[in-house]
Scaffold this motif. Structure first.
Motif, mmCIF file in Angstrom:
data_model
loop_
_atom_site.group_PDB
_atom_site.id
_atom_site.type_symbol
_atom_site.label_atom_id
_atom_site.label_comp_id
_atom_site.label_asym_id
_atom_site.label_seq_id
_atom_site.Cartn_x
_atom_site.Cartn_y
_atom_site.Cartn_z
ATOM 1 N N GLN A 69 3.170 17.444 -24.746
ATOM 2 C CA GLN A 69 1.979 17.773 -23.973
ATOM 3 C C GLN A 69 2.020 19.250 -23.597
ATOM 4 O O GLN A 69 3.039 19.730 -23.079
ATOM 5 N N GLN A 104 -2.546 16.489 -25.393
ATOM 6 C CA GLN A 104 -1.435 15.593 -25.731
ATOM 7 C C GLN A 104 -1.384 15.399 -27.241
ATOM 8 O O GLN A 104 -2.372 15.020 -27.860
ATOM 9 N N ARG A 106 -11.093 7.692 -4.418
ATOM 10 C CA ARG A 106 -11.205 7.978 -5.851
ATOM 11 C C ARG A 106 -12.184 7.051 -6.548
ATOM 12 O O ARG A 106 -12.383 5.907 -6.150
ATOM 13 N N TYR A 115 -0.514 1.895 6.710
ATOM 14 C CA TYR A 115 -1.339 2.107 5.505
ATOM 15 C C TYR A 115 -2.554 1.194 5.567
ATOM 16 O O TYR A 115 -2.479 0.087 6.077
ATOM 17 N N LYS A 172 0.802 11.050 -15.169
ATOM 18 C CA LYS A 172 0.247 11.962 -14.167
ATOM 19 C C LYS A 172 -1.243 11.723 -13.945
ATOM 20 O O LYS A 172 -1.822 12.206 -12.985
ATOM 21 N N ARG A 173 -1.856 10.981 -14.855
ATOM 22 C CA ARG A 173 -3.280 10.711 -14.710
ATOM 23 C C ARG A 173 -3.537 9.444 -13.908
ATOM 24 O O ARG A 173 -4.676 9.115 -13.612
ATOM 25 N N ILE A 174 -2.481 8.705 -13.605
ATOM 26 C CA ILE A 174 -2.701 7.411 -12.972
ATOM 27 C C ILE A 174 -3.194 7.556 -11.546
ATOM 28 O O ILE A 174 -4.103 6.854 -11.121
ATOM 29 N N ARG A 175 -2.647 8.499 -10.815
ATOM 30 C CA ARG A 175 -3.116 8.764 -9.457
ATOM 31 C C ARG A 175 -2.897 10.206 -9.100
ATOM 32 O O ARG A 175 -1.845 10.725 -9.301
ATOM 33 N N PHE A 187 3.555 18.692 -10.140
ATOM 34 C CA PHE A 187 5.004 18.826 -9.954
ATOM 35 C C PHE A 187 5.693 19.000 -11.303
ATOM 36 O O PHE A 187 5.420 18.260 -12.243
ATOM 37 N N LYS A 208 4.461 9.653 -21.905
ATOM 38 C CA LYS A 208 4.945 10.133 -20.613
ATOM 39 C C LYS A 208 3.858 10.901 -19.855
ATOM 40 O O LYS A 208 3.684 10.731 -18.647
ATOM 41 N N GLY A 209 3.109 11.727 -20.593
ATOM 42 C CA GLY A 209 2.103 12.586 -19.959
ATOM 43 C C GLY A 209 0.975 11.808 -19.292
ATOM 44 O O GLY A 209 0.302 12.322 -18.400
ATOM 45 N N THR A 264 5.330 1.194 7.348
ATOM 46 C CA THR A 264 6.679 1.633 6.983
ATOM 47 C C THR A 264 7.270 2.396 8.161
ATOM 48 O O THR A 264 6.543 2.991 8.969
ATOM 49 N N ARG A 278 0.802 -1.224 0.000
ATOM 50 C CA ARG A 278 0.000 0.000 0.000
ATOM 51 C C ARG A 278 0.835 1.274 0.000
ATOM 52 O O ARG A 278 0.394 2.299 -0.482
ATOM 53 N N ASP A 279 2.044 1.223 0.551
ATOM 54 C CA ASP A 279 2.851 2.444 0.587
ATOM 55 C C ASP A 279 3.351 2.842 -0.797
ATOM 56 O O ASP A 279 3.789 3.965 -0.973
ATOM 57 N N VAL A 280 3.299 1.935 -1.756
ATOM 58 C CA VAL A 280 3.718 2.308 -3.113
ATOM 59 C C VAL A 280 2.540 2.256 -4.094
ATOM 60 O O VAL A 280 2.724 2.270 -5.301
ATOM 61 N N LYS A 281 1.336 2.221 -3.553
ATOM 62 C CA LYS A 281 0.144 2.171 -4.398
ATOM 63 C C LYS A 281 0.149 3.336 -5.406
ATOM 64 O O LYS A 281 0.395 4.473 -5.037
ATOM 65 N N ARG A 304 -11.953 15.178 -13.028
ATOM 66 C CA ARG A 304 -11.212 15.268 -14.299
ATOM 67 C C ARG A 304 -11.961 14.517 -15.377
ATOM 68 O O ARG A 304 -12.467 13.414 -15.151
ATOM 69 N N ALA A 346 3.105 10.128 -4.592
ATOM 70 C CA ALA A 346 3.092 11.028 -3.435
ATOM 71 C C ALA A 346 3.586 12.421 -3.838
ATOM 72 O O ALA A 346 3.075 13.431 -3.361
ATOM 73 N N LEU A 347 4.569 12.474 -4.697
ATOM 74 C CA LEU A 347 5.132 13.760 -5.127
ATOM 75 C C LEU A 347 4.543 14.238 -6.446
ATOM 76 O O LEU A 347 4.860 15.319 -6.910
ATOM 77 N N LYS A 348 3.733 13.406 -7.080
ATOM 78 C CA LYS A 348 3.187 13.684 -8.420
ATOM 79 C C LYS A 348 4.325 13.852 -9.413
ATOM 80 O O LYS A 348 4.245 14.634 -10.356
ATOM 81 N N ARG A 349 5.407 13.134 -9.189
ATOM 82 C CA ARG A 349 6.611 13.370 -9.972
ATOM 83 C C ARG A 349 6.844 12.258 -10.996
ATOM 84 O O ARG A 349 6.789 11.078 -10.654
ATOM 85 N N VAL A 350 7.103 12.668 -12.239
ATOM 86 C CA VAL A 350 7.473 11.731 -13.295
ATOM 87 C C VAL A 350 8.984 11.820 -13.473
ATOM 88 O O VAL A 350 9.524 12.899 -13.692
ATOM 89 N N ASP A 407 3.389 -5.976 5.384
ATOM 90 C CA ASP A 407 2.764 -5.467 4.166
ATOM 91 C C ASP A 407 2.240 -4.047 4.311
ATOM 92 O O ASP A 407 2.110 -3.328 3.332
#
Lengths: 275, 400
Positions: free
Chosen positions: B155, B150, B60, B399, A272-275, B112, A268-269, B366, A101-104, B96, A126-130, B363
């Motif tokens: 993008q 896109q 969500r 979690y 950002k829509r995944i989560r 970001f 790539k874009g 952390t 769950r911590d990497v969901k 969205r 968590a950071l919304k970072r690609v 599981d």
């Protein structure tokens, strides 16, 4: 002088004879080599074709990591794949983690190449970072499992050269034994021995030999099922590490094919829509 | 009648099932222990221990045809010592619509931009939740209308950002605070005092060309960084968010185990125009142990030529600094990883360091260890105010 000359002539003759023999031996070996290489490639290609023509696929999987003492840890992931028909380019893939769950929501986008390094991006929710990441780490463990990155990313036919080694019986099936050698850089393997059945041409087992050419891991593929259009998939993969005694299983749900995925779903874009 | 009732009930239970099936709820609760090595310099500051609880929920729902996403991510912290740090925020609360080439999002969201590790110059959409940490990586949700297109050539995303978010700061009791408390009621904008009256705009282009990843960005609106004006009668800082225009570029070149990174901005404020940049590399040694651990070496240089006059704009400590660090990932079942680094001010030799380590337990748990160390700070350096604030954080997160 004369004797010397005669000697030298004989020596020359011997040398010549020997070299001709060596030459004949070489070309004979090369001929046999070519035949086994061609046959090896043909069998691998026939097997490869039995999982192509799927256009796109979506599947969920449960990965179970089992340590020496039998303690288990699971990861749930989903894979989306876009097939690219040419054997000169690789498929596009998206791997999304549901657990732990911590990497969901963590996702990996990969544009596979044949011999050039793949293009890969990692999405950190968590950071919304690609992040564009290096794909040079072929041999590293995939999320702590006994699967290496290359075990997932290097399934393209032309990433290897092949050699036919003969046939055998495996679990009651007649199988061809094909040795394959990675052609891409940074592989952790010198070679792999794959066992392909002669009935429906599915890979049933692969032995992996490490850089020191000693047996490192064995992958067993089972629960092969045929989908519409003659597309085959194995639904249970078991990787056993012979050095550490650890193993990892990967159990796939039913595949969905031709789900309408297109190139736009693997840019790539999209990450950002995944989560 | 009976039939009708039965089918109505069936319809209700069906729609409930469909709804329950699609809705995805997860979250986390964490206990955080922050321990400072020394007592603070400033009057009223808590002594050495600061305990708090944090929670985040993630709700969500995606429509079956995947066209619509509804997302709600509330966050909160209850702090035992600093009342200001007890706070709640909707990190994300948006809807969205996803088209084939266009997506439109409205609500509170996080965005970001950038590639660098030690400093996020280009990243500007969200306000920093500065009371969480001083590294500007925790962000407040930003109200936005976002339209993203896109195409094969990349993008393009446009943003309309109504309603400004003020940066959060530690309270009088808190550590890692400025020499005077920040009084939000004295906040000023170029348009006046009303954060609701501020509308900002931004534009972003992002794509990749072979081994190059390229981002270009434009922002026009109220700066996320305030400058501070001392109110002598109250003994507090009044934050002033000037209107700025900023263009940014971020580049990454990826080759084998090398990542080369650069971010640069030009910012135009009412008083000056300055440039800032951060650039460097990350090189990874793969498989340094039998078990397959990776060691990455990070090196980045930070540069900024803005004025040193605090009345003209917010100051930046990252003006001529070298950051060296490493990332060690065990690639084990527990995802054990350590990131640590040292920042050296090349002008005055001030040293500060950080460490972030994490490991999964079972599981669903952390544990994390974080540390920030102000090792040898020149009295004239901007971070001198934090010189007694070296600390470690031990965080345990569950979690669900």
């Amino acid at each position: 002088m004369l004797i010397n000359k005669q000697l030298s002539n004989r020596a020359l003759g011997l040398l010549l004879g020997a070299s001709i023999a060596i030459g004949a031996g070489l070309s004979g070996a090369a001929f046999a080599d070519d035949v086994s290489k061609t046959k090896g490639h043909e069998i691998a290609a026939r097997s490869d074709r039995s999982d192509t023509g799927f256009v796109s696929s979506e599947v969920e999987a449960v990965m179970t990591l089992i340590n020496k003492r039998g303690r288990k840890s699971t990861r749930e992931l989903s894979f989306k794949t876009l097939e690219r028909e040419s054997e000169d380019v690789g498929d596009k893939g998206l791997t999304i983690f549901a657990t732990p769950r911590d990497v969901k929501g963590t996702a990996l986008l990969s544009h596979a190449k044949i011999l050039a390094p793949d293009d890969q991006w990692l999405y950190l929710p968590a950071l919304k970072r690609v992040k564009r990441i290096s794909s040079a780490n072929k041999s590293g463990p995939f999320v702590g499992s006994e699967f290496a990155f290359e075990d997932f990313t290097s399934t393209e036919l032309n990433k290897y050269s092949y050699d036919y080694k003969g046939e055998d019986t495996l679990d009651g099936m007649k199988v061809d034994i094909i040795e394959r050698f990675p052609l891409y850089k940074n592989s952790g393997y010198t070679r792999q021995i794959s066992y392909i059945d002669q009935d429906v041409f599915q890979v049933r087992k692969i032995d992996f030999y490490d850089r020191k050419n000693s047996l490192l891991k064995t992958l067993t593929l089972s629960d092969q099922r045929e989908y519409e259009g003659g597309v085959w998939r194995a639904h249970m993969l078991t990787m056993v590490n012979h050095i550490t005694g650890k193993s990892t299983t990967l159990a796939y749900s039913d595949y969905k094919f031709k789900t309408g995925l297109a190139d736009k779903d693997f840019v790539k874009g999209i990450l950002k829509r995944i989560r | 009648m009976k039939m009708l009732l039965a089918s109505a009930l069936a319809a209700v239970s069906l729609s409930q099932a469909a709804f329950a099936d699609g809705i995805d709820i997860s979250g986390s609760i964490a206990a955080e222990n922050r321990v400072f090595f020394e007592r603070g310099n400033l009057p009223g500051q808590l002594q050495t221990y600061q305990g708090s609880l944090e929670f985040e929920l993630d709700v969500r729902w995606t429509s079956p045809d995947r066209r619509w996403d509804f997302v709600f991510v509330p966050f909160g912290r209850l702090d035992g010592r600093d009342g200001e740090r007890t706070h709640f925020d909707a990190r994300e609360a948006y809807v969205r619509w996803n088209g084939d080439t266009v997506s439109v999002r409205t609500g509170y969201a996080k965005v970001f931009w950038g590639v660098a590790e030690s400093l996020h110059l280009v990243d500007i959409i969200n306000q920093s939740d500065g009371i969480e940490d001083i590294d500007n990586e925790d962000k407040l949700g930003q109200l936005m209308l976002e339209v993203s297109v896109q195409q094969d050539w990349g993008q393009i995303t446009g943003y309309v950002l109504p309603s400004f978010r003020k940066r959060t700061f530690a309270g009088v009791d808190g550590r890692l605070r400025l020499p005077f408390p920040v009084d939000d009621s004295l906040t000023r904008f170029d348009q006046g005092q009303d954060e609701g009256g501020d509308i900002d705009f931004a534009l972003r282009y992002s794509h990749y060309f072979g081994d190059w990843d390229v981002g270009l960005s434009f922002f026009s609106g109220a700066s996320r960084d305030p400058r501070f004006v001392i109110d002598p009668s109250l003994g507090v800082f009044a934050p002033f968010y000037d209107d700025i225009t900023q263009v940014g570029v971020d580049l990454q070149y990826t080759n084998e185990a090398w990542l080369w990174k650069f971010e640069g901005i030009v910012r135009d404020t009412p008083f000056e125009t300055f440039v800032a940049g951060v650039g460097g590399l990350e090189y990874s040694f793969y498989g340094v142990t039998e078990a397959g651990a990776d060691l990455g070496i990070i090196l980045e240089i930070q540069y900024d030529n803005r004025s040193n006059d605090p009345l003209l704009g917010p100051l930046s400590p990252a003006d001529n600094d070298l950051v060296t660090g490493f990332r060690y990932s065990l690639n084990d079942v527990e995802d054990t990883a350590v990131l640590a680094g040292i920042t050296t001010d090349l002008d005055d030799g001030s040293l500060s360091g950080f460490v972030e380590a994490s490991r999964r337990i079972g599981d669903n748990w952390t544990t994390e260890l974080e540390g920030r160390f102000f090792l040898s700070v020149d009295q004239q350096n901007l971070i001198a105010g934090f010189s007694k604030d070296s600390h470690i954080i031990i965080r345990l997160t569950r979690y669900f």
